[in-house]
Scaffold this active site. Structure first.
Site, mmCIF file in Angstrom:
data_model
loop_
_atom_site.group_PDB
_atom_site.id
_atom_site.type_symbol
_atom_site.label_atom_id
_atom_site.label_comp_id
_atom_site.label_asym_id
_atom_site.label_seq_id
_atom_site.Cartn_x
_atom_site.Cartn_y
_atom_site.Cartn_z
ATOM 1 N N SER A 44 55.711 38.676 34.491
ATOM 2 C CA SER A 44 54.865 37.746 34.798
ATOM 3 C C SER A 44 53.389 38.442 35.352
ATOM 4 O O SER A 44 52.291 38.065 35.175
ATOM 5 C CB SER A 44 55.239 36.764 35.809
ATOM 6 O OG SER A 44 55.604 37.073 36.790
ATOM 7 N N GLU A 45 53.620 39.288 36.179
ATOM 8 C CA GLU A 45 52.409 40.288 36.443
ATOM 9 C C GLU A 45 52.923 41.701 36.837
ATOM 10 O O GLU A 45 54.117 42.088 37.515
ATOM 11 C CB GLU A 45 51.745 39.831 37.908
ATOM 12 C CG GLU A 45 50.941 38.669 37.758
ATOM 13 C CD GLU A 45 51.350 37.412 37.982
ATOM 14 O OE1 GLU A 45 50.598 36.425 37.613
ATOM 15 O OE2 GLU A 45 52.420 37.160 38.394
ATOM 16 N N THR A 46 51.962 42.687 36.961
ATOM 17 C CA THR A 46 52.288 43.983 37.260
ATOM 18 C C THR A 46 50.958 44.486 38.428
ATOM 19 O O THR A 46 49.697 44.087 37.862
ATOM 20 C CB THR A 46 52.020 45.110 36.141
ATOM 21 O OG1 THR A 46 53.433 44.659 35.166
ATOM 22 C CG2 THR A 46 52.081 46.258 36.625
ATOM 23 N N HIS A 76 54.110 37.695 44.435
ATOM 24 C CA HIS A 76 55.230 38.255 44.284
ATOM 25 C C HIS A 76 55.088 39.834 43.757
ATOM 26 O O HIS A 76 55.745 40.625 44.312
ATOM 27 C CB HIS A 76 56.215 37.792 43.152
ATOM 28 C CG HIS A 76 56.057 38.228 41.811
ATOM 29 N ND1 HIS A 76 55.141 37.717 40.819
ATOM 30 C CD2 HIS A 76 56.775 39.074 41.009
ATOM 31 C CE1 HIS A 76 55.272 38.144 39.813
ATOM 32 N NE2 HIS A 76 56.088 39.292 39.884
#
Length: 285
Positions: A44-46, A76
């Site tokens: 979902s994210e980096t 997160h």
């Protein structure tokens, strides 16, 4: 070659929580390269870190990319990135300079696992019109009667905007099959990053889910930015005192349970979110 680390955040089990990519040194990467790498990873994210030279503290510029776009802040991935730095350099205090503002992070070891506590930027809670709520409910396939009248809809911000919708029952929260394109269009028009869907188990324990279609992800398994925004929302509505410790359970309906601790501190409007993070088996590439 760009080093990429892989972590699970808000869990002590690599099979749980929310997966995040961490690039500990993004020096020289273009926006297009960061977006392409985030899309390749598919999380979902980096988080992409660049050390800020000439400062006395451990300070990093941090940018967050979902598979389809950049977001101003991600909780997160912040937890994952802070733990990754602590694994390399030791626990302690960090400062992340994000597009949403400055986010201090404290990393400490508990029972052999590193936990990170982020302090949000200044939060804000905004009203939302009844017609807009109806549109969101239509995209979710929910009815107005499903909502908890004691926790009314609001847009909450603590680095990114989230629409908070609280439901009466755990069963309603578990039954989520929404219109992906319709909800994405609704959210894009209002600069929303996720919807924070909530069921209240007790005064301090909540179960949450976060659709994330604007990022190309059906659902985020554990959402620190939304948790911080929810803490501000609850305090604004009088659902929590000036000081409170909240527990948020997320990801259970996805088979990837996560645990988020939200702290409200008297005299400080900012919100603190704490979670563990652990490396995935394929932690580096």
């Amino acid at each position: 070659m760009t080093t990429v680390l892989r972590y699970a955040a808000f869990t002590t089990d690599p099979a749980g929580g929310n997966k995040a990519g961490v690039v500990p040194d993004a020096t020289g990467l273009t926006d297009q390269q960061m977006l392409a790498l985030a899309a390749e990873l598919g999380y979902s994210e980096t988080a992409f870190l660049t050390a800020v030279p000439g400062t006395a503290d451990r300070r990093y510029q941090v940018r967050y990319f979902a598979p389809t776009l950049e977001v101003p802040f991600c909780g997160h991935a912040t937890v994952a990135a802070a733990v990754a730095v602590a694994h390399a350099e030791g626990p302690g205090e960090l400062v992340f300079e994000t597009k949403a503002g400055t986010v201090p992070v404290q990393v400490a070891e508990q029972d052999g696992v590193l936990h990170a506590t982020l302090t949000s930027v200044e939060p804000e809670v905004l009203p939302i019109g009844a017609e807009e709520v109806e549109q969101a409910l239509a995209a979710l396939g929910w009815a107005a009667a499903d909502l908890d009248p004691e926790l009314p809809p609001r847009i909450a911000y603590a680095g990114a905007h989230h629409l908070v919708l609280a439901v009466r029952t755990r069963e309603r929260l578990a039954d989520l099959a929404y219109d992906f394109d319709g909800l994405a269009a609704f959210m894009t028009a209002r600069d929303l990053v996720t919807l924070q869907l909530v069921w209240r188990e007790s005064e301090t324990v909540f179960h949450v889910r976060d659709p994330f279609p604007v990022g190309g992800v059906v659902e985020d398994p554990a959402t620190g930015a939304a948790a911080a925004a929810f803490g501000a929302y609850l305090r604004e509505l009088g659902g929590a005192g000036e000081s409170a410790e909240l527990t948020l359970h997320q990801g259970e309906d996805l088979g990837s349970p996560g645990l988020l601790r939200v702290s409200l501190v008297a005299g400080d409007s900012r919100v603190r979110v704490t979670g563990a993070a652990v490396p995935l088996p394929e932690a580096a590439s």
